[in-house]
Design a protein around this motif. Structure first.
Motif, PDB file in Angstrom:
ATOM      1  N   UNK A  52       0.630  -0.885  -0.278  1.00 47.62           N
ATOM      2  CA  UNK A  52       0.309  -0.346  -0.066  1.00 47.62           C
ATOM      3  C   UNK A  52       0.951   1.206   0.151  1.00 47.62           C
ATOM      4  N   UNK A  53       0.627   2.413  -0.994  1.00 52.74           N
ATOM      5  CA  UNK A  53       1.053   3.837  -1.298  1.00 52.74           C
ATOM      6  C   UNK A  53       0.531   4.959  -0.762  1.00 52.74           C
ATOM      7  N   UNK A  54       1.017   5.861  -0.980  1.00 52.55           N
ATOM      8  CA  UNK A  54       0.464   7.065   0.097  1.00 52.55           C
ATOM      9  C   UNK A  54       0.208   7.980  -2.066  1.00 52.55           C
ATOM     10  N   UNK A  55      -0.646   8.943  -1.545  1.00 54.06           N
ATOM     11  CA  UNK A  55      -0.516   9.735  -2.603  1.00 54.06           C
ATOM     12  C   UNK A  55       0.472   9.544  -3.437  1.00 54.06           C
ATOM     13  N   UNK A  56       1.446  10.376  -3.012  1.00 49.87           N
ATOM     14  CA  UNK A  56       2.110  10.623  -3.326  1.00 49.87           C
ATOM     15  C   UNK A  56       3.240  10.144  -4.700  1.00 49.87           C
ATOM     16  N   UNK A  57       2.551   9.346  -4.323  1.00 52.69           N
ATOM     17  CA  UNK A  57       3.614   8.306  -5.472  1.00 52.69           C
ATOM     18  C   UNK A  57       2.915   8.600  -6.915  1.00 52.69           C
ATOM     19  N   UNK A  58       1.977   9.220  -6.653  1.00 52.54           N
ATOM     20  CA  UNK A  58       1.610   9.976  -8.571  1.00 52.54           C
ATOM     21  C   UNK A  58       2.004  10.863  -9.144  1.00 52.54           C
ATOM     22  N   UNK A 112      -6.522   2.128  -7.104  1.00 50.83           N
ATOM     23  CA  UNK A 112      -7.002   2.333  -6.009  1.00 50.83           C
ATOM     24  C   UNK A 112      -8.973   2.470  -6.180  1.00 50.83           C
ATOM     25  N   UNK A 113      -9.468   2.887  -5.063  1.00 52.37           N
ATOM     26  CA  UNK A 113     -11.110   2.623  -5.248  1.00 52.37           C
ATOM     27  C   UNK A 113     -11.683   3.872  -4.845  1.00 52.37           C
ATOM     28  N   UNK A 114     -12.827   3.786  -3.383  1.00 50.75           N
ATOM     29  CA  UNK A 114     -13.659   4.748  -2.705  1.00 50.75           C
ATOM     30  C   UNK A 114     -12.540   4.362  -1.725  1.00 50.75           C
ATOM     31  N   UNK A 115     -12.238   3.122  -1.422  1.00 43.33           N
ATOM     32  CA  UNK A 115     -11.090   3.124  -0.023  1.00 43.33           C
ATOM     33  C   UNK A 115     -10.151   1.805  -0.615  1.00 43.33           C
ATOM     34  N   UNK A 116      -9.503   1.347   0.924  1.00 45.70           N
ATOM     35  CA  UNK A 116      -8.249   0.718   0.228  1.00 45.70           C
ATOM     36  C   UNK A 116      -8.381  -0.512   0.361  1.00 45.70           C
ATOM     37  N   UNK A 139      -5.215   5.582  -0.334  1.00 48.57           N
ATOM     38  CA  UNK A 139      -6.220   6.390  -0.093  1.00 48.57           C
ATOM     39  C   UNK A 139      -7.893   6.642   0.209  1.00 48.57           C
ATOM     40  N   UNK A 140      -8.710   7.395   0.338  1.00 49.50           N
ATOM     41  CA  UNK A 140     -10.198   7.259   0.711  1.00 49.50           C
ATOM     42  C   UNK A 140     -10.661   8.376  -0.331  1.00 49.50           C
ATOM     43  N   UNK A 151      -7.806  11.781  -0.332  1.00 52.64           N
ATOM     44  CA  UNK A 151      -7.144  12.020   1.409  1.00 52.64           C
ATOM     45  C   UNK A 151      -6.752  10.384   1.763  1.00 52.64           C
ATOM     46  N   UNK A 152      -4.739  10.448   1.700  1.00 53.86           N
ATOM     47  CA  UNK A 152      -4.193   9.387   2.335  1.00 53.86           C
ATOM     48  C   UNK A 152      -5.489   9.012   3.894  1.00 53.86           C
ATOM     49  N   UNK A 153      -5.076   7.554   3.597  1.00 49.84           N
ATOM     50  CA  UNK A 153      -6.010   6.877   4.935  1.00 49.84           C
ATOM     51  C   UNK A 153      -5.112   6.223   5.440  1.00 49.84           C
TER      52      UNK A 153
END
Lengths: 203, 219
Positions: A52-58, A112-116, A139-140, A151-153
């Motif tokens: 699982x990775x954070x949104x920053x990876x994008x 990604x989806x609505x939540x992990x 992310x959520x 946003x990151x979760x």
């Protein structure tokens, strides 16, 4: 003469059996979307915390985001350059082709989806089929004024110390807390005492 | 002349047939290894994994625990440290890395109990479920939302607002009673209990002494 006929029959039977095996081999269809790893390896891969990775990876433009939400959600808004691949359809020929291409180009894809929690199912199936270039975006997604908010979760993070909360509630009420384990009541088996017979007669 | 050649060729017919059969049998070696393809197909696994049927709500689990349902087997897939801190009553601890151990198999590969995996949320529990489902284990479920949801709904339920439907209040009453069962103490319930205790008069039970019966008969 009889012997010759017997050998002929054996030869014919052998030829037919070989033909049968050849036909069976030719008509054999290789099943699609086979697993390429054992359950043990799959479990080891799923245990890796880096799945699982954070949104920053994008920020890395070589990463391919894959949106596994419904068509409706995708059309409302999606992460830039995301490919739509509905969760239930990830094994369709078209989507498998896309995943093969990404893998052949040595690129990484993030689902990604609505939540992990919604992503873990298609992710776990795909990694068992050998797509080890996939990650889950932690992310959520929600919408605010028709705009996608990402946003990151945190995953598997306990929100509160439950025993402390229970103890605290007892403290507030000024009584000793009860333990949360309830033992099953002991079964009591009553044994009836046999009545002593009254002495009858006698001297 | 032709007959002689034919006879010569026919001399090796059994050898040729045997070689043919051996070659075809050798083809079995090229078949994919079973070990890697163990379990249900990937398409089946995906369709099962996407369906929300595997989830059990915290209310359902609370109800089963309170009623001491013997058919339920709760399995905490977190590490032993977190398990020792807090877990659901009577839950077993099978940390995710030990899921495929022989000891764990006895609890998972059976159809007598309804197994419910849980973790802090349902991310790790879902992983355990997917592996178990691929292996074809039956009656496996996941606690929706895990222990975080357990806390929010059962241990510390939020009171419904006034304009909410009646069933929301009913659900809240159940959740509050369940939270008390699991050890949460509400100040108002303590006051109520103490006042109730004062009101109840002591029952006096008089026990009649049995008269000794005179022995009958005799001289």
């Amino acid at each position: 003469m009889k012997e010759l006929e017997k050998t002929k029959r054996i030869s014919i039977a052998a030829v037919f059996s070989i033909l049968l095996v050849i036909i069976a081999l030719l008509s054999y269809k290789k099943p699609k979307n086979l697993y390429t790893i054992t359950t043990k390896t799959a479990l080891e891969m799923l245990l890796d915390k880096n799945i699982a990775v954070n949104v920053d990876i994008l920020n890395d433009t070589t990463i391919v985001p894959i949106d596994i939400r419904s068509q409706y959600d995708y059309e409302k808004g999606y992460i830039q350059n995301a490919i739509h691949m509905e969760a239930a359809e990830v094994l369709s020929n078209e989507n498998i082709e896309i995943l093969e291409k990404i893998k052949a180009n040595n690129k990484m894809a993030v689902l990604y989806g609505n939540n992990p929690e919604g992503v873990i199912a298609p992710y776990a199936v795909l990694i068992q089929m050998g797509y080890n270039n996939l990650k889950i975006l932690k992310v959520e997604n929600s919408y605010h004024q028709n705009q996608l908010i990402t946003k990151n979760v945190d995953l598997e993070k306990s929100i509160i110390d439950i025993p402390k909360f229970i103890k605290g509630s007892a403290k507030n009420a000024n009584i000793k807390p009860k333990s949360n384990t309830h033992k099953a009541p002991k079964k009591v088996i009553t044994i009836k005492k046999s009545k002593k017979n009254k002495p009858e007669g006698g001297c | 002349m032709i007959n002689r050649n034919l006879v010569k060729a026919l001399r090796y017919r059994y050898v040729l047939l045997a070689v043919g059969l051996i070659l075809l049998a050798g083809g079995l070696v090229l078949l994919p290894k079973q070990e890697k393809h163990k379990g249900i197909t990937s398409a089946e696994l995906l369709s099962n994994a996407i369906s929300p049927e595997r989830y059990m709500s915290t209310d359902e689990i609370a109800h089963k625990i309170v009623n001491q349902d013997p058919s339920i087997l709760l399995i905490d897939v977190r590490d032993s440290l977190n398990y020792q801190k807090y877990s659901l009553p009577n839950a077993l601890n099978i940390p995710l890395p030990k899921l495929l151990d022989d000891n764990s198999m006895t609890f998972l590969n059976q159809d007598q109990y309804e197994v419910v995996f849980f973790s802090n949320d349902n991310f790790d529990a879902d992983k355990a479920w997917i592996i178990s489902n691929r292996l074809g284990f039956k009656n496996i479920h996941v606690l929706k939302g895990g222990l975080n949801s357990w806390f929010k709904t059962i241990i510390n339920p939020t009171m419904p607002e006034e304009n909410m439907p009646a069933n929301a209040f009913e659900q809240y009453r159940f959740r509050k009673a369940a939270s008390m069962y699991f050890g949460v103490v509400y100040p108002e319930s303590v006051i109520q209990q103490s006042t109730e205790q004062k009101k109840v008069p002591k029952k006096v039970i008089t026990v009649k002494k049995k008269k000794k019966s005179t022995p009958e008969g005799g001289c």
